[in-house]
Scaffold this active site. Structure first.
Site, mmCIF file in Angstrom:
data_model
loop_
_atom_site.group_PDB
_atom_site.id
_atom_site.type_symbol
_atom_site.label_atom_id
_atom_site.label_comp_id
_atom_site.label_asym_id
_atom_site.label_seq_id
_atom_site.Cartn_x
_atom_site.Cartn_y
_atom_site.Cartn_z
ATOM 1 N N LYS A 71 112.379 143.959 80.155
ATOM 2 C CA LYS A 71 111.430 143.696 81.251
ATOM 3 C C LYS A 71 111.899 144.327 82.571
ATOM 4 O O LYS A 71 111.126 144.992 83.253
ATOM 5 C CB LYS A 71 111.241 142.187 81.403
ATOM 6 C CG LYS A 71 110.203 141.783 82.441
ATOM 7 C CD LYS A 71 109.894 140.320 82.368
ATOM 8 C CE LYS A 71 111.014 139.419 82.823
ATOM 9 N NZ LYS A 71 112.077 139.114 81.879
ATOM 10 N N THR A 73 114.157 146.715 82.908
ATOM 11 C CA THR A 73 114.180 148.165 82.683
ATOM 12 C C THR A 73 112.790 148.758 82.882
ATOM 13 O O THR A 73 112.615 149.802 83.522
ATOM 14 C CB THR A 73 114.689 148.467 81.264
ATOM 15 O OG1 THR A 73 115.999 147.903 81.103
ATOM 16 C CG2 THR A 73 114.749 149.967 81.002
ATOM 17 N N ARG A 94 114.923 140.108 91.351
ATOM 18 C CA ARG A 94 115.868 139.020 91.592
ATOM 19 C C ARG A 94 117.299 139.535 91.532
ATOM 20 O O ARG A 94 117.581 140.556 90.923
ATOM 21 C CB ARG A 94 115.699 137.921 90.534
ATOM 22 C CG ARG A 94 114.380 137.186 90.588
ATOM 23 C CD ARG A 94 114.212 136.286 89.376
ATOM 24 N NE ARG A 94 114.181 137.072 88.154
ATOM 25 C CZ ARG A 94 114.443 136.591 86.946
ATOM 26 N NH1 ARG A 94 114.783 135.328 86.804
ATOM 27 N NH2 ARG A 94 114.371 137.358 85.880
ATOM 28 N N LYS A 105 123.720 137.382 77.830
ATOM 29 C CA LYS A 105 122.554 138.185 78.175
ATOM 30 C C LYS A 105 122.917 139.495 78.875
ATOM 31 O O LYS A 105 122.248 140.507 78.731
ATOM 32 C CB LYS A 105 121.606 137.361 79.063
ATOM 33 C CG LYS A 105 120.325 138.086 79.459
ATOM 34 C CD LYS A 105 119.428 137.165 80.276
ATOM 35 C CE LYS A 105 118.191 137.895 80.761
ATOM 36 N NZ LYS A 105 118.498 138.876 81.811
ATOM 37 N N ALA A 273 114.010 131.392 85.094
ATOM 38 C CA ALA A 273 112.619 130.991 84.848
ATOM 39 C C ALA A 273 112.500 129.886 83.815
ATOM 40 O O ALA A 273 111.460 129.249 83.710
ATOM 41 C CB ALA A 273 111.799 132.197 84.407
ATOM 42 N N PHE A 301 112.069 135.763 82.058
ATOM 43 C CA PHE A 301 111.772 135.395 80.678
ATOM 44 C C PHE A 301 110.333 135.732 80.299
ATOM 45 O O PHE A 301 109.756 136.693 80.814
ATOM 46 C CB PHE A 301 112.121 133.932 80.421
ATOM 47 C CG PHE A 301 113.605 133.673 80.421
ATOM 48 C CD1 PHE A 301 114.447 134.399 79.602
ATOM 49 C CD2 PHE A 301 114.165 132.711 81.235
ATOM 50 C CE1 PHE A 301 115.829 134.178 79.605
ATOM 51 C CE2 PHE A 301 115.535 132.479 81.243
ATOM 52 C CZ PHE A 301 116.371 133.209 80.419
ATOM 53 N N PHE A 381 111.655 152.114 71.085
ATOM 54 C CA PHE A 381 112.948 152.256 70.427
ATOM 55 C C PHE A 381 112.835 153.394 69.413
ATOM 56 O O PHE A 381 111.761 153.652 68.867
ATOM 57 C CB PHE A 381 113.348 150.959 69.703
ATOM 58 C CG PHE A 381 113.908 149.891 70.616
ATOM 59 C CD1 PHE A 381 115.261 149.598 70.629
ATOM 60 C CD2 PHE A 381 113.075 149.182 71.474
ATOM 61 C CE1 PHE A 381 115.779 148.623 71.466
ATOM 62 C CE2 PHE A 381 113.585 148.199 72.311
ATOM 63 C CZ PHE A 381 114.933 147.921 72.303
ATOM 64 N N TRP A 409 113.868 153.795 79.310
ATOM 65 C CA TRP A 409 115.304 153.645 79.043
ATOM 66 C C TRP A 409 115.929 155.012 78.782
ATOM 67 O O TRP A 409 117.001 155.333 79.299
ATOM 68 C CB TRP A 409 115.533 152.732 77.829
ATOM 69 C CG TRP A 409 116.984 152.363 77.654
ATOM 70 C CD1 TRP A 409 117.616 151.260 78.135
ATOM 71 C CD2 TRP A 409 117.982 153.124 76.956
ATOM 72 N NE1 TRP A 409 118.952 151.275 77.787
ATOM 73 C CE2 TRP A 409 119.198 152.405 77.063
ATOM 74 C CE3 TRP A 409 117.976 154.324 76.249
ATOM 75 C CZ2 TRP A 409 120.390 152.862 76.494
ATOM 76 C CZ3 TRP A 409 119.167 154.790 75.687
ATOM 77 C CH2 TRP A 409 120.356 154.055 75.811
#
Length: 556
Positions: A71, A73, A94, A105, A273, A301, A381, A409
């Site tokens: 998210k 990224t 944030r 994480k 969140a 999240f 991906f 990415w």
């Protein structure tokens, strides 16, 4: 393949004054923290209040899985792509918490070639905002215990102390503690608790405050305990507000950094969140809107948590109206929701994809309830197959949403141009009719039930006796018009992390409720959610080090 930190460490950053100048911020409006970071001055923030606002795009995601969604990224890559297409863009994010950085994480600076830099600084201490918040929180706790020790003039019931200490680290041993052990000079012996800094009310207040005056007003309303007549005792009653504000004086100024492609990023505040409201500060978002044609922001999240709170709490309080929502998914995460183990996600499996896509379907339907146009993006991906991507695209378009593949990415902003064009088309051709899903006039109990049924898909809500008692107290104290902040697992639409996909036939259990009077919302604790996480068996901290050249390694 290079790691995220290796990519970030090889980046050539512009002086932050140049990044600021690219969107019209004069050098005198910056309080610099070295060459690469700066805070916006109070004087300049007041000037920005008079300027018109640009468009607001929220980035959210499906429920997180071990396969990853990307998210942040995507948010960074979308901002870079919009800039490449000639739009004056600012990203509002944030600040990362140290807990996930050293837990499982990882950081929150994006990934690959869609990152915010300086990456190590952002993930580790940054400009000290979280330390200031931790100190302000614990100062209030110290003044509370000192007041009781020094005679308890406010007649505080030591069995009804609700204020917790905090630290910005996952530490399960501190969830339940006893303080005041020792001799009579060491304070009153009582049970106490710790929360992680990002779950505290000081963090929530910090992120929702419009300015210093509003910050102090909100800090003063914080309820720390109840007296023996069952009346609330506040931070203002303890005369703690001025000192807390002094600790937060510099922290409340938003921070300016940049992406790998030198797109300006305002990073400020960082509530989780799942156990808090999950959005960056109102000040940061409004500053970004005044400085840009398009502001890209995110909420933590899945859309059932961060986006719901962004749309029902932050937008309601701050008068914000999002123009579009980008919903991030991956083929891998959808197959995981369809029952495929993490180790087998690289193989094509259309049947599992068909089973798991119901999670994405529910999030689309949830966001559409708010009247905001939705763009769905697949974070690509290398294991994704053409058949899988085609299936998702056709499914999404049938639900009335725009669709684009994101390759940020691997390719940075260039890999986000398809998504950026879909977002621009949405902003130009689709109207947003944003409205919260519940009104202020509903009771807190009805608001909780509305979120559980409309967003989670629950049949109903089961309230513990304690939760019902606290809801009654909240209404009697005049807090019934507050929105609700639901604290639940991020891994499922339900309050049971094991229920993947789109669960049905379940009830949400609300085991406790408490009022965050300073923040202006009522928190409902669902299922087994905790406000102080623990570390996993092999925390990321085991792999983080500083090498012989003085570079940090192992941070991701």
């Amino acid at each position: 393949m290079k790691t995220d930190i290796e990519i970030a460490q090889e980046a050539t950053m512009l002086p932050i004054s140049e990044v600021a100048g690219s969107i019209g911020i004069p050098e005198e409006a910056l309080s610099c923290y070295g060459r690469d970071k700066a805070k916006l001055t109070e004087e300049y923030l007041k000037e920005l209040e008079k300027k018109p606002r640009g468009k607001l795009v929220l980035v959210t995601a499906i429920n997180p899985t071990p396969a990853g969604e990307g998210k942040t990224t995507t948010s960074v890559g979308l901002g870079d792509a919009l800039k490449r297409l000639g739009k004056k863009t600012v990203i509002a994010l944030r600040e990362p918490s140290l807990g996930p950085c050293f837990g499982v994480k990882g950081g929150a600076a994006g990934g690959g070639y869609a990152q915010v830099v300086p990456m190590e600084d952002l993930n580790l201490h940054f400009t000290g905002d979280f330390h200031a918040i931790t100190s302000a929180n614990n100062l209030l706790a110290a003044m509370l215990d000192n007041h009781i020790k020094q005679g308890n003039e406010l007649n505080i019931d030591t069995k009804r102390i609700v204020w917790k200490r905090c630290e910005d680290m996952n530490d399960r041993a501190l969830r339940n503690v006893v303080v005041g052990l020792g001799d009579s000079g060491d304070g009153i012996t009582r049970e106490d608790h710790f929360a992680i800094t990002v779950a505290t009310e000081v963090m929530a207040v910090f992120c929702l405050a419009e300015d210093m005056a509003d910050l102090k007003e909100r800090l003063g309303r914080i309820i720390v305990a109840y007296d023996r007549d069952k009346k609330p005792v506040t931070a203002k009653d303890l005369k703690a507000v001025g000192a807390m504000a002094a600790l937060l004086k510099d922290a409340i100024k938003p921070n300016l950094v940049q992406t790998l492609e030198h797109t300006p990023v305002i990073v400020h505040g960082g509530p989780f969140a799942n156990i808090a409201h999950g959005c960056n500060s109102v000040r940061a978002t409004k500053a970004a809107l005044a400085l840009s044609d398009i502001t890209v922001t995110e909420a933590g999240f899945g859309a059932d948590l961060g986006a719901e709170k962004f749309l029902d709490i932050k937008c309601r309080m701050a008068g914000l109206k999002p123009d579009a929502v980008v919903l991030v998914a991956t083929v891998r995460a959808l197959k995981y929701n369809g029952g495929v183990p993490k180790a087998e996600l690289s193989s094509e499996n259309l049947e599992a994809l068909k089973k798991g896509i119901v999670n994405l379907e529910k999030h689309i339907e949830n966001l559409q309830q708010y009247g905001v146009p939705v763009v769905v993006t697949l974070n690509a991906f290398v294991s994704d197959t053409p058949a899988e991507v085609k299936f998702v695209e056709e499914f999404v378009r049938a639900k009335g949403c725009a669709f684009a593949l994101s390759e940020v990415w691997e390719k940075g902003g260039a890999g986000g141009e398809a998504l950026a064009r879909e977002v621009l088309d949405t902003l130009e051709n689709k109207e947003s009719h944003y409205a919260p899903i519940y009104g202020d006039d509903l009771s807190p109990k009805e608001k909780i039930e509305t979120v559980a049924k409309k967003i989670y898909g629950a049949d109903g809500v089961t309230f513990s006796a304690k939760a019902l008692k606290e809801l009654d107290v909240a209404e009697k104290l005049g807090f019934s018009r507050f929105p609700v902040c639901m604290a639940k697992t991020q891994y499922s639409l339900s309050d049971d992390p094991a229920l993947l996909g789109r669960p049905t036939g379940f009830s949400v259990e609300v085991r406790d409720v408490y009022v965050s009077a300073g923040a202006g919302f009522i928190v409902a604790l669902c299922g087994t959610i905790l406000t102080m996480p623990g570390l996993p068996k092999h925390p990321a901290a085991e792999s983080i080090d500083v090498n012989d050249e003085g570079k940090i390694v192992g941070l991701f």
